[in-house]
Scaffold this active site. Structure first.
Site, short mmCIF file in Angstrom:
data_model
loop_
_atom_site.label_atom_id
_atom_site.label_comp_id
_atom_site.label_asym_id
_atom_site.label_seq_id
_atom_site.Cartn_x
_atom_site.Cartn_y
_atom_site.Cartn_z
CE1 TYR A 127 -2.97 3.17 0.80
CE2 TYR A 127 -2.10 3.10 3.03
CZ TYR A 127 -2.84 3.74 2.05
OH TYR A 127 -3.43 4.94 2.32
CE LYS B 73 -2.38 6.87 -1.68
NZ LYS B 73 -3.48 7.44 -2.51
#
Length: 498
Positions: free
Chosen positions: A238, A242
């Site tokens: 994640y 990002k």
């Protein structure tokens, strides 16, 4: 700026909001409609599904939820008049042109949009690498290409996460990522997004050529994401993807105002439109529920580590203020001043310790126990705290592995009669071990997020006597004990567990 000036700024503006059915985007949409009903248009990028049209998703998943109760009451119980302003657009940020296939619609949008808010993301720490790349990294690339063609665009606000800085220690600055950046401890010195995309695609093709099952593909692609993240210094897929998304967008400051907003752990609303609204189980909320249902007997984490949390409506207030202030800046300002990075969290000015949240959970659940399937209150005990990963592994080895090994022995004796029970128990332990590894960087987090830019933004906003809390995003105003005991945990039981 006066708050009234900020409200006036959004009059007549046209927005594009991606990730429109997500938790934060809904709070933002509700706030804008209530704050400035004279916005011109709000294009909402929504993925169509086989079960529901985008119009159904707008009615049922957005306007039909309790979050819009206050707005419905203000409009006499009917939100249909907003349908002229709020326009659902079928699309997907992981595709070129944001998946908008209607060329005439796309052309009209490019001529009208003033502000883009990108909140589209997969926030799963253990996501498939190809999926996370497609949404969090390549999605940002597709959005940038679309935004460059918007003739009126003033500002692009990109919602990221403060944890893009990985296993931070000490004061973590509000600094930008540049193309190719990696973190300290990386085994690869340069991050190339095209190379990462090729690696993910090659691995997927390889698995498909081997006729792997869907379950095998999912597991392999999840493992690949963690492997690639750790090679570059990030703890999970994640935050890794990002960070890539931020790198893709960093050059957009050459075109228009770019705001990168990095919230920490987002929790339920504290004030607007009412206290306690939340959707789904977010991060530590799943621990609260597992503990409350008697399925979790221990907590893993450093009691003195800081859990950085921020209510969702405070994040949205920061978004609103940041866009208006950016637009008020001199249009001839240089590129660097057109890039604004904000950490919106609480660790620097109003820290909450891991030990505090554990006992707040315990206190709430003693006074407000969750109910079992028969409607009976579930009794919980004092939780054990495992303050290191070594302690966690010893605890599992002592309390759970003997049972699994015994079940395995019985299963062999009785000719696999207990195969299902044995497999299920082994899988639960493996899942717990994997989750502990995924959350390790956060439950043992030693960093503090600098919020100097956010603090300066707050100083630029002048409140009036008639607009208390209109744009409040100061975490010093949060009384954590009261917030968790009376608002957040109650919100989980009312909205997330209904």
């Amino acid at each position: 700026m006066e708050e009234i000036e900020i409200v006036q700024y959004f009059e007549g503006k046209t927005f594009l909001i991606t990730g429109a059915t997500g938790f934060l985007a809904k709070i933002f949409l509700e706030k804008i409609l209530r704050l400035q009903p004279n916005v011109k248009k709000l294009f909402l990028l929504i993925r169509p599904t086989t079960e529901r049209s985008i119009e159904q998703r707008l009615r049922e998943e957005i306007f039909g939820i309790d979050l819009f109760r206050v707005l419905r009451e203000e409009m006499g119980g009917d939100l249909s008049s907003l349908l002229d302003k709020v326009i659902p657009i079928p699309g997907d940020i992981s595709h070129d042109n944001l998946g908008i296939v209607d060329s005439e619609l796309r052309h009209n949008m490019l001529q009208e949009i003033d502000i883009i808010v990108n909140s589209a993301a997969t926030t799963n720490f253990d996501e498939r690498y190809d999926v996370a790349l497609g949404i969090n990294a390549l999605g940002a690339m597709h959005l940038e290409k679309f935004a460059i063609k918007c003739s009126k665009l003033e500002t692009l606000l990109h919602v990221s996460t403060a944890y893009v800085h990985g296993n931070g220690v000490g004061l973590i600055p509000e600094r930008a990522f540049r193309k190719g950046d990696t973190l300290d401890g990386a085994k690869i010195s340069y991050l190339d997004i095209n190379t990462e995309t090729e690696i993910a695609n090659d691995r997927l093709r390889e698995l498909q050529a081997q006729n792997s099952t869907e379950k095998e593909i999912i597991r392999a692609m999840k493992d690949l994401g963690i492997e690639r993240a750790m090679l570059h210094g990030w703890p999970n897929t994640y935050v890794f993807t990002k960070a890539m998304g931020e790198m893709v967008l960093e050059k957009f400051k050459e075109v228009a105002n770019l705001i990168i907003l990095r919230p920490t752990i987002i929790t339920s609303t504290i004030t607007e439109p009412f206290a306690g609204w939340i959707e789904g189980l977010r991060t530590l909320d799943s621990i609260f529920v597992a503990y409350g249902k008697g399925k979790l007997k221990f907590f893993v984490g450093d009691p003195e580590s800081t859990l950085d949390m921020i209510p969702g409506d405070m994040v949205v207030n920061c978004m609103v203020a940041a866009m208006a202030v950016a637009a008020a800046s001199c249009p001839n300002s240089d590129e660097e001043s057109r890039l604004s990075i904000y950490h919106i969290g609480s660790s620097k000015c109003n820290p909450l310790k891991f030990a505090d949240i554990k006992w707040l959970m315990h206190r709430f659940l003693i006074e407000n126990p969750l109910l079992d399937g028969r409607g009976k209150p579930i009794t919980i005990g004092q939780p054990t705290t495992l303050n290191s990963m070594a302690t966690f592994h010893r605890y599992i080895a002592t309390h759970y592995l003997p049972f699994v090994k015994g079940l395995q022995f019985v299963n062999v004796i009785f000719c696999n009669h207990f195969e299902s029970a044995y497999t299920s128990s082994r899988r639960r332990i493996s899942h717990a071990m994997r989750l502990a590894d995924l959350y390790k960087p956060y439950i043992f987090f030693q960093g503090i997020f600098d919020d100097a830019n956010t603090k300066n933004l707050r100083k630029k906003i002048r409140s009036s006597q008639t607009s208390v809390n209109l744009l409040n995003f100061d975490p010093k105003h949060v009384e954590w004990d009261e917030y968790f005991l009376k608002t957040h945990f109650a919100g989980i039981t009312k909205y997330a567990l209904k």
